[in-house]
Design an enzyme around this catalytic site. Structure first.
Site, PDB file in Angstrom:
ATOM      1  N   SER A  40       3.793   9.892   8.938  1.00 34.90           N
ATOM      2  CA  SER A  40       5.198   9.625   9.236  1.00 34.90           C
ATOM      3  C   SER A  40       6.121  10.169   8.151  1.00 34.90           C
ATOM      4  CB  SER A  40       5.420   8.119   9.397  1.00 34.90           C
ATOM      5  OG  SER A  40       5.076   7.452   8.189  1.00 34.90           O
ATOM      6  N   THR A  75      10.554   0.821   9.079  1.00 34.90           N
ATOM      7  CA  THR A  75      10.897  -0.201  10.068  1.00 34.90           C
ATOM      8  C   THR A  75      11.102  -1.586   9.468  1.00 34.90           C
ATOM      9  OG1 THR A  75       8.544  -0.583  10.517  1.00 34.90           O
ATOM     10  CG2 THR A  75       9.669   1.049  11.883  1.00 34.90           C
ATOM     11  N   ASP A 141      -6.726   7.507   6.905  1.00 33.35           N
ATOM     12  CA  ASP A 141      -6.181   6.161   6.751  1.00 33.35           C
ATOM     13  C   ASP A 141      -5.855   5.662   8.155  1.00 33.35           C
ATOM     14  OD1 ASP A 141      -4.985   3.816   6.034  1.00 33.35           O
ATOM     15  OD2 ASP A 141      -3.280   4.712   4.995  1.00 33.35           O
ATOM     16  N   ASP A 146      -1.503  -4.855   9.738  1.00 32.72           N
ATOM     17  CA  ASP A 146      -1.735  -5.628   8.513  1.00 32.72           C
ATOM     18  C   ASP A 146      -1.421  -7.088   8.799  1.00 32.72           C
ATOM     19  OD1 ASP A 146      -2.403  -6.181   5.930  1.00 32.72           O
ATOM     20  OD2 ASP A 146      -0.683  -5.191   5.011  1.00 32.72           O
ATOM     21  N   THR A 171      -9.878   4.545   4.495  1.00 32.95           N
ATOM     22  CA  THR A 171      -9.266   3.572   3.576  1.00 32.95           C
ATOM     23  C   THR A 171      -8.573   2.438   4.326  1.00 32.95           C
ATOM     24  OG1 THR A 171      -7.276   4.959   3.454  1.00 32.95           O
ATOM     25  CG2 THR A 171      -8.931   5.248   1.709  1.00 32.95           C
ATOM     26  N   PHE A 175      -7.595  -6.126   7.562  1.00 34.32           N
ATOM     27  CA  PHE A 175      -7.322  -6.328   8.978  1.00 34.32           C
ATOM     28  C   PHE A 175      -7.812  -5.145   9.804  1.00 34.32           C
ATOM     29  CE2 PHE A 175      -4.305  -5.583  12.546  1.00 34.32           C
ATOM     30  CZ  PHE A 175      -4.664  -6.667  13.337  1.00 34.32           C
ATOM     31  N   SER A 209      -7.717  -3.537   0.393  1.00 31.62           N
ATOM     32  CA  SER A 209      -7.210  -4.841  -0.055  1.00 31.62           C
ATOM     33  C   SER A 209      -7.812  -5.963   0.780  1.00 31.62           C
ATOM     34  CB  SER A 209      -5.677  -4.889   0.044  1.00 31.62           C
ATOM     35  OG  SER A 209      -5.236  -4.600   1.354  1.00 31.62           O
ATOM     36  N   ASP A 271      -0.032   4.089   1.836  1.00 26.49           N
ATOM     37  CA  ASP A 271       0.119   5.543   1.925  1.00 26.49           C
ATOM     38  C   ASP A 271      -0.057   6.179   0.551  1.00 26.49           C
ATOM     39  OD1 ASP A 271       0.855   5.186   4.671  1.00 26.49           O
ATOM     40  OD2 ASP A 271       2.889   4.702   4.007  1.00 26.49           O
TER      41      ASP A 271
END
Length: 382
Positions: A40, A75, A141, A146, A171, A175, A209, A271
């Site tokens: 993006s 967003t 990715d 999340d 990566t 979730f 994470s 990112d």
């Protein structure tokens, strides 16, 4: 002003090397080692490609950029405008790059793709690039969501699973791991199961994470635990790297590190982390030597984790100095009644990549106390 002093510290000395803090230097990447970034784009702020391209350039890479969306801002502001690239748009760009002889990256980075049709085109590209260059280093990715919430429609999930065959590294956050494997991460055995599922298709996996939870605290080796002097109220996140070093059924090599959770909503962090991981990853065949306690993936993940967390600390310190009306806490009810409240908060928490470029340019070495640690006994039955 702090911005001026930071930029001065990271000034460019020569085209060949970059002088940074403490006299360390960064050698530029191989001049032929180009990265194609597909993700993006925002006009204002730092998410997606805006959080990935500049950091990669700081460590010496040329980056070719294809935008999957073109938005005014991320967003999280609650309001945004712009367009999403269609599958036809992406296919047209890839086709013309190919016909012009401009589609031969040595590394591929993909992030947010807006829909299944567009993702299908990216999948075809990854397949083509991998068939042309089996040594292509592809970091995928899988941006799905999340905190238990999907950002995308369900129909992209099976396509991401099909793309595993072309990826060198993935990566996902916790979730996304749960979504891609169907395994809730509620125990060490579940974590092992999820990694085993992913390693059936992918050699290198990073779970970027995992929030520290009671079950995780119980199984972490003592050397990975927070220091005894740590505040019991401090939350932590665990980053795990897992590399399958052979094509046999032997288990992967797992490394991990806990970092303190920085409270607040910051966008573009994943990112940035993925880009830095790709930028610092070098297979053994690239004449890069690693110690007996590290793998190419754990080395890259450690560098990415340290630099990403340092940028977050730098950004958080800046936000803390803003006027009170620009650093309000999240309150959904008040934010809905006063939209400008949220807009100011989001603006103050944009990643300070330019001002913190001295962090990005820092040469990374093992043994600085920030390495991911080998998780001895991870695969042992208990």
């Amino acid at each position: 002003m702090i911005a001026s002093s930071v930029v001065d510290e990271a000034r460019m000395e020569t085209p060949e090397t970059t002088q940074v803090n403490h006299g360390a230097t960064i050698e530029p990447a191989d001049e032929n080692d180009r990265i194609l970034s597909i993700q993006s784009h925002v006009a204002y702020g730092y998410v997606g490609g805006k959080a990935a391209v500049f950091p990669l350039q700081c460590i010496g890479y040329d980056v070719d950029v294809v935008n999957t969306v073109n938005f005014s801002n991320h967003t999280g502001y609650g309001r945004f405008g712009g367009t999403r690239a269609s599958a036809e748009d992406l296919a047209s760009i890839f086709k013309m790059m190919d016909q012009t002889g401009l589609l031969s990256p040595q590394r591929l980075l993909t992030g947010y793709i807006p829909n299944a049709a567009a993702l299908g085109v990216v999948k075809e590209l990854a397949q083509k690039l991998k068939s042309r260059n089996p040594n292509l280093i592809y970091l995928m990715d899988p941006v799905l969501g999340d905190s238990g919430k999907l950002y995308v429609s369900q129909d992209v999930i099976p396509i991401y699973k099909e793309m595993f065959a072309y990826a060198t590294i993935i990566t996902p956050n916790w979730f996304e791991v749960e979504t891609l494997t169907g395994v809730p991460l509620l125990s060490l055995s579940a974590l092992r199961n999820a990694l085993s599922i992913l390693h059936k298709h992918i050699q290198h996996v990073i779970i970027s994470s995992i929030p520290s939870q009671p079950w995780l605290s119980k199984v972490l080796p003592e050397t990975m635990q927070p220091p005894a002097s740590a505040d019991n109220r401090q939350a932590y996140l665990l980053c795990i790297s897992s590399s399958r070093t052979t094509e046999t059924s032997s288990h992967s090599t797992v490394h991990a590190r806990l970092v303190p959770l920085i409270a607040g909503y910051f966008s573009g962090v994943g990112d940035l982390f993925s880009a830095l991981t790709l930028g610092h990853f070098n297979p053994p065949s690239n004449n890069k030597r690693y110690s007996a306690t590290q793998t190419p993936l754990s080395f890259a993940a450690a560098a990415a984790l340290h630099k990403t967390h340092s940028i977050l600390e730098f950004t958080n310190a800046f936000a803390a100095r803003l006027p009170p009306e620009d650093r309000t806490t999240t309150d959904d009810e008040r934010d809905a009644a006063e939209p400008v409240r949220k807009l100011k908060r989001m603006k103050g928490r944009e990643l300070r990549l330019v001002q913190g470029q001295h962090i990005l340019r820092e040469e990374w070495r093992e043994g600085q106390g920030k390495d991911l640690q080998f998780w001895d006994g991870f695969w042992d039955s208990s």
